[in-house]
Design a protein around this motif. Structure first.
Motif, mmCIF file in Angstrom:
data_model
loop_
_atom_site.group_PDB
_atom_site.id
_atom_site.type_symbol
_atom_site.label_atom_id
_atom_site.label_comp_id
_atom_site.label_asym_id
_atom_site.label_seq_id
_atom_site.Cartn_x
_atom_site.Cartn_y
_atom_site.Cartn_z
ATOM 1 N N THR A 87 0.794 -1.280 0.080
ATOM 2 C CA THR A 87 0.012 0.025 0.201
ATOM 3 C C THR A 87 0.875 1.297 0.033
ATOM 4 O O THR A 87 0.222 2.336 0.222
ATOM 5 C CB THR A 87 -0.889 0.070 1.251
ATOM 6 N N VAL A 88 1.937 1.107 -0.035
ATOM 7 C CA VAL A 88 2.971 2.174 -0.053
ATOM 8 C C VAL A 88 2.767 3.239 -1.248
ATOM 9 O O VAL A 88 2.478 2.660 -2.393
ATOM 10 C CB VAL A 88 4.548 2.003 -0.397
ATOM 11 N N GLN A 89 2.315 4.397 -1.254
ATOM 12 C CA GLN A 89 2.173 5.388 -2.449
ATOM 13 C C GLN A 89 3.469 6.351 -2.657
ATOM 14 O O GLN A 89 3.982 6.833 -1.787
ATOM 15 C CB GLN A 89 0.827 5.973 -2.090
ATOM 16 N N VAL A 90 3.901 6.193 -3.990
ATOM 17 C CA VAL A 90 5.082 7.038 -4.422
ATOM 18 C C VAL A 90 4.726 7.846 -5.329
ATOM 19 O O VAL A 90 4.183 7.497 -6.212
ATOM 20 C CB VAL A 90 6.232 6.085 -4.732
ATOM 21 N N ASP A 91 5.384 9.222 -5.150
ATOM 22 C CA ASP A 91 4.820 10.138 -6.374
ATOM 23 C C ASP A 91 6.170 10.973 -6.597
ATOM 24 O O ASP A 91 7.089 10.972 -5.763
ATOM 25 C CB ASP A 91 3.815 11.045 -5.836
ATOM 26 N N GLU A 92 6.041 11.930 -7.727
ATOM 27 C CA GLU A 92 7.118 13.021 -7.880
ATOM 28 C C GLU A 92 8.621 12.310 -7.912
ATOM 29 O O GLU A 92 9.389 12.844 -7.125
ATOM 30 C CB GLU A 92 6.863 14.003 -6.975
ATOM 31 N N ILE A 93 8.786 11.068 -8.663
ATOM 32 C CA ILE A 93 10.000 10.624 -8.709
ATOM 33 C C ILE A 93 10.974 11.452 -9.711
ATOM 34 O O ILE A 93 10.462 11.718 -10.892
ATOM 35 C CB ILE A 93 9.878 9.332 -9.357
ATOM 36 N N VAL A 94 12.052 11.923 -9.186
ATOM 37 C CA VAL A 94 13.196 12.582 -9.902
ATOM 38 C C VAL A 94 14.473 12.296 -9.883
ATOM 39 O O VAL A 94 14.865 11.688 -8.658
ATOM 40 C CB VAL A 94 12.835 14.140 -9.318
ATOM 41 N N MET A 95 15.081 12.434 -10.832
ATOM 42 C CA MET A 95 16.592 11.823 -10.759
ATOM 43 C C MET A 95 17.353 13.314 -11.275
ATOM 44 O O MET A 95 17.212 13.928 -12.088
ATOM 45 C CB MET A 95 16.862 10.830 -11.970
ATOM 46 N N ALA A 96 18.286 13.801 -10.082
ATOM 47 C CA ALA A 96 18.949 14.945 -10.450
ATOM 48 C C ALA A 96 20.356 14.559 -10.401
ATOM 49 O O ALA A 96 20.971 14.571 -9.020
ATOM 50 C CB ALA A 96 18.557 15.987 -9.582
ATOM 51 N N GLN A 97 21.134 14.254 -11.286
ATOM 52 C CA GLN A 97 22.506 14.245 -11.123
ATOM 53 C C GLN A 97 22.839 12.868 -10.399
ATOM 54 O O GLN A 97 22.653 11.787 -10.955
ATOM 55 C CB GLN A 97 23.284 15.354 -10.581
ATOM 56 N N ASN A 98 23.291 12.978 -9.222
ATOM 57 C CA ASN A 98 23.732 11.705 -8.177
ATOM 58 C C ASN A 98 22.672 11.578 -7.206
ATOM 59 O O ASN A 98 22.878 10.797 -6.306
ATOM 60 C CB ASN A 98 25.095 11.969 -7.821
ATOM 61 N N ILE A 99 21.400 12.106 -7.366
ATOM 62 C CA ILE A 99 20.330 12.158 -6.190
ATOM 63 C C ILE A 99 19.133 11.590 -6.838
ATOM 64 O O ILE A 99 18.628 12.086 -8.020
ATOM 65 C CB ILE A 99 20.267 13.251 -5.607
ATOM 66 N N THR A 100 18.552 10.608 -6.330
ATOM 67 C CA THR A 100 17.391 10.121 -6.748
ATOM 68 C C THR A 100 16.102 10.432 -5.509
ATOM 69 O O THR A 100 16.576 10.320 -4.522
ATOM 70 C CB THR A 100 17.230 8.589 -6.978
ATOM 71 N N SER A 101 15.066 11.349 -6.037
ATOM 72 C CA SER A 101 14.422 11.975 -4.817
ATOM 73 C C SER A 101 13.033 11.543 -5.432
ATOM 74 O O SER A 101 12.664 11.250 -6.554
ATOM 75 C CB SER A 101 14.552 13.488 -4.933
ATOM 76 N N PHE A 102 12.021 11.386 -4.127
ATOM 77 C CA PHE A 102 10.544 10.968 -4.595
ATOM 78 C C PHE A 102 9.758 11.258 -3.377
ATOM 79 O O PHE A 102 10.295 11.393 -2.021
ATOM 80 C CB PHE A 102 10.490 9.505 -4.936
#
Length: 520
Positions: free
Chosen positions: A457-472
């Protein structure tokens, strides 16, 4: 008769003209002691144009009257002859042929003997033991140097500047007998400088690292091949380590003479220092007697450094190696070459939010890398953690900051699984987990793509890769939005027992009512 005499006279005149022309032709090919020629020296550096110097060490004797070489044909420069006689080369001079005449034995020496001789003579000229003035100095262009209007003779050629270390050589601008012309002629000459190119390269055993990793570097340095009797033979290797790395100390430095790192160079052949070296982390100065006598063409220097806690200040951890050497072995002039190698580290940023993307604090996670649980330490800033294998056993849980942000910094490539263990107060704890794959196939410090997946049931959104960082973003649902669930705490077993208890109570009540009616 008069007509015949006239014809004969004409024929004699023609023969006279032909004879005069032949005589003029022969004179045109005849050489003179004042004749000059040109020669070109090739094999020179094309990146930094070196200075090429010509010293006339042998002159040519010409009989101007006949236009032919005189005997003896070759004579040593008087200063050179004095040096030859005073050293082990006296046999190269034959005064029985004439003063300072070049002996036949000199023409018969082999290439190795000639190289040794020229190196020693060059050293003597450079240090002033032989007072020979340079005939001409030329700045090379595009790998060659052109010498024009040069007197006949044999020239010692030296070069300095640029990357290469040059071996001295000779060029012979001397007349030769031309069978077709039936005369001695002077032609232009060429010479090719032999040289060796010092170089330095740096490699790392693993360019993708996490904080706390030990990194092994290898510096490959080409040993300068200095001429015999060279007066300046510096050979210094130094290294500058990025602030995100901590040098593990002089005792981790090892020098090998083979690529397989089996033959160790003894430490008494060099000195190591970490002080007063212009910002360098350490410097290795090889002793002159080692540099000039070693049979190794290349040295392999290894050392280790540890990725420090502040490595994530930049995704690129640079590391530079330097080679300083005398590019003119007879003067106090040095050249420095450099090479660098980078290592990279990566990060994951989690933004904890509600359904409206309002930040939520208080959530906690556990993290594994490639199936192995990780421990972390706090950097000193709320919500920022770095891997720490030596942390306490209970440091296997990380907490979102008051601003709703969790940052995992200084990670290596690999597969990370984040499992939420504590939900923000008033919010439902989701089932399942989040998998983040950090990959950098090009090894350039940039994550290949934002590879984030979720289960349960985990909800993940706004996945972004910026150079050496993955954020969500990770979304939590509030208890109110989740709807009524009985019980709020406990498991299905409790619920079943409750329902069964109610049913039994209802049955008992029904039986009592039926029993009373029968009595009535």
């Amino acid at each position: 008769m008069k007509a015949k005499k006239t014809m004969l006279t004409k024929m004699i005149a023609v023969f006279a003209i032909v004879a005069m022309m032949l005589s003029m032709s022969m004179t045109a090919f005849a050489i003179s002691s004042t004749d000059q020629g040109d020669f070109t020296v090739s094999g020179l550096d094309t990146t930094v144009n070196p200075q090429v110097t010509a010293y006339q060490i042998i002159t040519v004797n010409i009989d101007n009257a006949s236009g032919q070489p005189a005997y003896p044909m070759y004579t040593w420069n008087s200063e050179v002859a004095l040096w030859l006689k005073a050293n082990s080369y006296s046999t190269y001079v034959d005064d029985t042929l004439g003063t300072n005449a070049v002996a036949d034995v000199f023409d018969a020496i082999n290439a190795d003997t000639e190289t040794e001789f020229l190196e020693k003579l060059t050293a003597a000229i450079k240090n002033g033991s032989v007072n020979v003035t340079a005939s001409k100095e030329v700045t090379a262009a595009e790998g060659s140097a052109a010498f024009t209007d040069m007197d006949m003779g044999v020239y010692l050629i030296t070069a300095n500047g640029g990357v290469k270390i040059y071996q001295p050589t000779t060029v012979e601008l001397v007349p030769a007998y031309d069978e077709d012309a039936q005369a001695w002629v002077l032609s232009n000459a060429t010479a090719t400088m032999k040289s060796n190119d010092p170089s330095i390269t740096k490699t790392v055993d693993d360019p993708q690292v996490a904080i706390g990793d030990t990194v092994t570097y290898t510096i490959t340095a080409y040993v300068p091949d200095y001429p015999e009797n060279a007066t300046n033979t510096s050979f210094i290797v130094s290294d500058k380590i990025d602030a995100g790395l901590t040098f593990d100390g002089i005792n981790t430095i090892a020098v090998y003479s083979d690529v397989d790192k089996q033959n160790v160079v003894a430490t008494n052949n060099y000195d190591v220092t970490t002080e007063n070296i212009e910002g360098r982390t350490f410097q290795i100065s090889f002793h002159d007697d080692f540099t000039t006598t070693t049979t190794a063409d290349t040295l392999y220097i290894t050392y280790t450094a540890t990725v420090s806690a502040n490595a994530f200040g930049t995704n690129v951890l640079g590391n530079d190696a330097y080679l300083k050497y005398n590019n003119d072995p007879y003067a106090v002039t040095t050249r420095e070459l450099a090479d660098d190698v980078d290592v990279y580290t990566y990060g994951i940023t989690v933004d904890k939010v509600d359904k409206n993307h309002t930040p939520l604090a208080g959530a906690k996670f556990k993290v594994t890398k490639d199936g192995t649980p990780l421990k972390f330490s706090v950097t000193g800033t709320d919500g920022i953690y770095i891997p720490d294998a030596d942390a306490d056993a209970d440091a296997d849980e990380v907490e979102v900051s008051a601003a709703g942000v969790l940052q995992l910094q200084g990670l290596d490539v690999g597969t990370y699984v984040l499992t939420e263990t504590v939900a923000p107060p008033g919010y439902v704890l989701p089932t399942g987990s989040i998998t983040v794959v950090i990959a950098d196939a090009d090894v350039n410090g940039e994550i290949d793509n934002a590879d984030v997946t979720n289960t349960g049931t985990v909800q993940v959104d706004e996945i972004v890769m910026a150079q050496n960082i993955t954020s969500f973003d990770v979304i939590n649902i509030s208890s109110d939005d989740a709807g009524f669930t009985l019980p709020v705490t406990g498991g299905m077993g409790t619920m079943i027992f409750t329902i069964l208890g109610i049913a039994l109570m209802a049955s008992a009540a029904a039986m009592i009512i039926v029993s009373r009616k029968k009595r009535a």
